[in-house]
Design a protein around this motif. Structure first.
Motif, PDB file in Angstrom:
ATOM      1  N   SER A  14       2.755  -1.242  -9.281  1.00 38.99           N
ATOM      2  CA  SER A  14       3.476  -0.339  -8.372  1.00 38.99           C
ATOM      3  C   SER A  14       4.915  -0.132  -8.836  1.00 38.99           C
ATOM      4  CB  SER A  14       3.475  -0.910  -6.950  1.00 38.99           C
ATOM      5  OG  SER A  14       2.174  -0.938  -6.417  1.00 38.99           O
ATOM      6  N   ASP A  38       0.832  -1.212   0.000  1.00 38.69           N
ATOM      7  CA  ASP A  38       0.000   0.000   0.000  1.00 38.69           C
ATOM      8  C   ASP A  38       0.867   1.262   0.000  1.00 38.69           C
ATOM      9  OD1 ASP A  38      -2.273  -1.547   0.011  1.00 38.69           O
ATOM     10  OD2 ASP A  38      -2.537  -1.468   2.196  1.00 38.69           O
ATOM     11  N   LEU A  39       1.978   1.196   0.738  1.00 37.67           N
ATOM     12  CA  LEU A  39       2.838   2.376   0.869  1.00 37.67           C
ATOM     13  C   LEU A  39       3.639   2.691  -0.405  1.00 37.67           C
ATOM     14  CD1 LEU A  39       4.163   1.894   4.521  1.00 37.67           C
ATOM     15  CD2 LEU A  39       2.571   3.650   3.708  1.00 37.67           C
ATOM     16  N   THR A  40       3.692   1.740  -1.352  1.00 34.40           N
ATOM     17  CA  THR A  40       4.376   2.043  -2.622  1.00 34.40           C
ATOM     18  C   THR A  40       3.609   3.092  -3.436  1.00 34.40           C
ATOM     19  OG1 THR A  40       3.250   0.192  -3.730  1.00 34.40           O
ATOM     20  CG2 THR A  40       5.447  -0.238  -2.795  1.00 34.40           C
ATOM     21  N   ASP A  58       2.280   5.800  -1.839  1.00 33.71           N
ATOM     22  CA  ASP A  58       2.279   6.998  -0.994  1.00 33.71           C
ATOM     23  C   ASP A  58       2.837   8.208  -1.750  1.00 33.71           C
ATOM     24  OD1 ASP A  58       1.936   7.510   2.161  1.00 33.71           O
ATOM     25  OD2 ASP A  58       3.582   8.759   1.389  1.00 33.71           O
ATOM     26  N   LYS A  59       2.447   9.400  -1.315  1.00 31.77           N
ATOM     27  CA  LYS A  59       2.921  10.637  -1.953  1.00 31.77           C
ATOM     28  C   LYS A  59       4.382  10.921  -1.632  1.00 31.77           C
ATOM     29  CE  LYS A  59      -1.579  12.972  -2.179  1.00 31.77           C
ATOM     30  NZ  LYS A  59      -2.356  14.161  -1.755  1.00 31.77           N
ATOM     31  N   SER A  60       4.826  10.469  -0.458  1.00 30.56           N
ATOM     32  CA  SER A  60       6.198  10.739  -0.022  1.00 30.56           C
ATOM     33  C   SER A  60       7.194   9.816  -0.737  1.00 30.56           C
ATOM     34  CB  SER A  60       6.317  10.548   1.492  1.00 30.56           C
ATOM     35  OG  SER A  60       7.673  10.522   1.891  1.00 30.56           O
ATOM     36  N   THR A 109       8.882   7.442   1.769  1.00 27.03           N
ATOM     37  CA  THR A 109       7.995   6.357   2.198  1.00 27.03           C
ATOM     38  C   THR A 109       7.911   5.277   1.125  1.00 27.03           C
ATOM     39  OG1 THR A 109       6.684   7.901   3.524  1.00 27.03           O
ATOM     40  CG2 THR A 109       5.660   5.794   2.977  1.00 27.03           C
ATOM     41  N   ARG A 110       7.768   5.690  -0.123  1.00 30.73           N
ATOM     42  CA  ARG A 110       7.701   4.716  -1.221  1.00 30.73           C
ATOM     43  C   ARG A 110       8.995   3.912  -1.314  1.00 30.73           C
ATOM     44  NH1 ARG A 110       5.749   9.151  -4.238  1.00 30.73           N
ATOM     45  NH2 ARG A 110       7.649   9.181  -5.513  1.00 30.73           N
ATOM     46  N   ALA A 138       9.248   1.429   1.490  1.00 32.39           N
ATOM     47  CA  ALA A 138       8.338   0.308   1.246  1.00 32.39           C
ATOM     48  C   ALA A 138       8.933  -0.674   0.239  1.00 32.39           C
ATOM     49  CB  ALA A 138       6.992   0.830   0.744  1.00 32.39           C
TER      50      ALA A 138
END
Length: 400
Positions: A78, A38-40, A42-44, A47-48, A51
Motif C-alpha cells: 500500500s 483497506d482504505l489505503t 480507495d479511489k479518493s 480517503t487514502r 487512512a
C-alpha cells in the motif's frame, strides 16, 4: 475518520474513568486499523491520505508489533503504491508511515524486506526534480531512518549515504557574489538530506568516517552563511558531531582552519543582525553557543529526558542527533516508545522495558484534581516571575 483523533496521544488510552473490557477495546482498535489498511486502496485521494494518517497516529501511540508483523506485506504494498502513484501530501504521509513500520518492527529481517522493496522507490522520488519538495523531503528522512534501523547491509548503507550526499552537496556550490549561500525552495530538502546523512554517519565504520571527514569537514562551514536559519543550525550541529567523531577516531586530531571556523561560530552565537527575526536569532544563538563549546572546548551540555519513572541522559552529539531524529518521527509518542519499544531502548542502551504492575502505575499517576492544582500554581509563579522582567513600559507608577 473522526474516530482516529485520540491516536495522537498515548494518554488518551489511559484516562481516568470506569473500567472497560481491555480485550474488547483492543479488538475494536484493531478492527479500525484493518479498516484504515483497506482504505489505503480507495479511489479518493483524501480517503487514502486520511487512512495513512490514521495508521501513522496509531503506530506512534501504541506498540503494535504482532498486528504489523501479520500485515507487513500488505502495508508495504500500500505504501509503495501511494508513493508511486500519489502526489505531494499522500507521498509524504506514506513515507512517514514507512518510517514507523520499521521503528515498530526493529532491526530484524522484516524491516530489511521493507527497505528492499521501498528503497529504490524512495531514491527515485528523492532524485526526481519534478516531484514536490515536501514528498522528496519526507522520502529523504524515511530512507535515512530505515537504513539506520537495517544496519546489517553495509553496501546499502554506503549507497544511501551517496544518494543523500548528491542532494545536500548542491548547497556547497550555490554561492552568491557575497560568498553567501543563496536561498532557494530546495533548502528544506537539503536540510533533511544532510540530517539523514549525519544520522547514518554515526553508525559507519571508523575507516568510512575518516573518508567522510576528509570530504566534508572543509566544505560544511560554507553552509553557515546560508540565508535559511534552519540550514545554518543543521550545518552547525553536523559540524559539532563531525568534530566529536574525528576526536574519537584520532586523539591528536588537528583542524587547519580552526581559527576561521571559531570566528564564524562565535559570530553566529552572538548574532544581532536586525534583518533577522528575533525568534530565529534566539534559536540560533542558543544552538551555536553549544556548537562553539563543542568545537573549541570539546564540551557538551548534558540534557535529561524523563519518561515514566526512568531518566535518560543525552551526553554527546551523536546521541542528541539520534534522539532528535526519532523525536521528529514519533512526536508526542516519543516518551511512550522510549518506555516500551525494544528497538529504541536498544539504540539508547536503556535495557529491557521496565515492567510495572497496575498497582505501582496507579500510585505513580497524579489525579486530575492534583494536576489542576499543580498547573494553577505553576501558572501563577510563571506570571509573577515574568512580570518582574517586563520592559520599561511597566514602570509607570500607580494611579488611583
Amino acid at each position: 475518520m473522526s474516530h482516529c483523533s485520540g491516536f495522537s496521544d498515548p494518554a488518551s488510552f489511559t484516562e481516568e474513568g470506569p473500567e472497560v473490557d481491555e480485550e474488547a477495546t483492543q479488538e475494536d482498535f484493531e478492527y479500525k486499523l484493518k479498516g484504515f489498511i483497506d482504505l489505503t486502496l480507495d479511489k479518493s485521494v483524501k480517503t487514502r491520505q486520511a487512512a495513512l494518517e490514521g495508521l501513522k497516529n496509531a503506530l506512534t501511540s501504541k506498540i503494535l508489533y504482532e498486528f504489523i508483523l501479520e500485515r507487513r506485506v500488505t502495508l508495504t504494498d500500500s505504501i509503495e503504491r501511494c508513493i508511486k502513484k500519489g502526489k505531494s501530501d499522500e507521498q509524504a504521509a506514506a513515507a512517514r508511515l514507512a518510517c514507523l513500520l520499521c521503528v515498530q518492527l526493529g532491526s530484524g529481517i522484516e524491516s530489511e524486506e521493507i527497505l528492499k522493496t521501498l528503497g529504490p522507490v524512495l531514491k527515485k522520488i528523492i532524485c526526481d526534480a519534478t516531484a514536490s519538495i515536501q514528498a522528496r523531503q519526507a522520502c529523504a528522512t524515511c530512507l535515512g531512518v530505515c537504513c539506520f534501523i537495517v544496519t546489517d547491509d553495509i553496501t546499502e548503507l554506503y549507497s544511501t549515504m551517496e544518494c543523500l550526499e548528491n542532494i545536500f552537496t548542491k548547497s556547497y556550490q550555490r554561492e552568491t557574489d557575497t560568498n553567501g549561500i543563496s536561498s532557494t525552495h530546495n533548502t528544506v530538502l537539503h536540510i533533511s538530506a544532510l540530517l539523514a546523512w549525519t544520522l547514518l554517519l554515526t553508525i559507519c565504520p571508523v575507516s568510512e568516517v575518516k573518508k567522510k571527514l576528509e570530504m566534508h569537514l572543509h566544505k560544511l562551514p560554507n553552509l553557515l552563511s546560508c540565508d535559511d536559519v534552519n540550514m545554518r543550525i543543521a550545518a552547525g550541529e553536523t559540524l559539532a558531531l563531525l568534530f566529536e567523531l574525528a576526536r574519537e577516531t584520532e586523539a591528536d586530531f588537528f583542524y587547519e582552519d580552526m581559527e576561521l571556523l571559531t570566528q564564524k561560530l562565535r559570530a553566529l552565537a552572538t548574532d544581532g543582525n536586525k534583518h533577522r527575526a528575533k525568534v530565529d536569532k534566539r534559536k540560533q544563538r542558543s544552538v551555536f553557543r553549544d556548537v562553539l563549546r563543542a568545537v573549541e572546548e570539546r564540551d557538551f551540555p548534558t540534557e535529561t529526558v524523563k519518561f515514566g519513572p526512568e531518566r535518560m541522559y543525552i551526553d554527546c552529539w551523536v546521541k542528541k542527533q539520534t534522539y532528535d531524529t526519532f523525536k521528529e518521527i514519533l512526536g508526542s509518542g516519543m516518551q511512550y516508545h522510549l518506555q516500551s519499544n525494544e528497538f529504541l531502548r536498544n539504540v539508547f542502551e536503556l535495557g529491557p522495558p521496565v515492567m510495572l504492575d497496575a498497582a505501582t502505575l496507579k500510585t505513580m499517576k497524579i489525579s486530575r484534581f492534583e494536576r489542576h492544582l499543580y498547573n494553577s500554581a505553576a501558572f501563577k509563579a510563571r506570571t509573577k516571575a515574568r512580570s518582574k522582567c517586563r520592559d520599561k513600559r511597566t514602570d509607570v507608577g500607580e494611579f488611583f
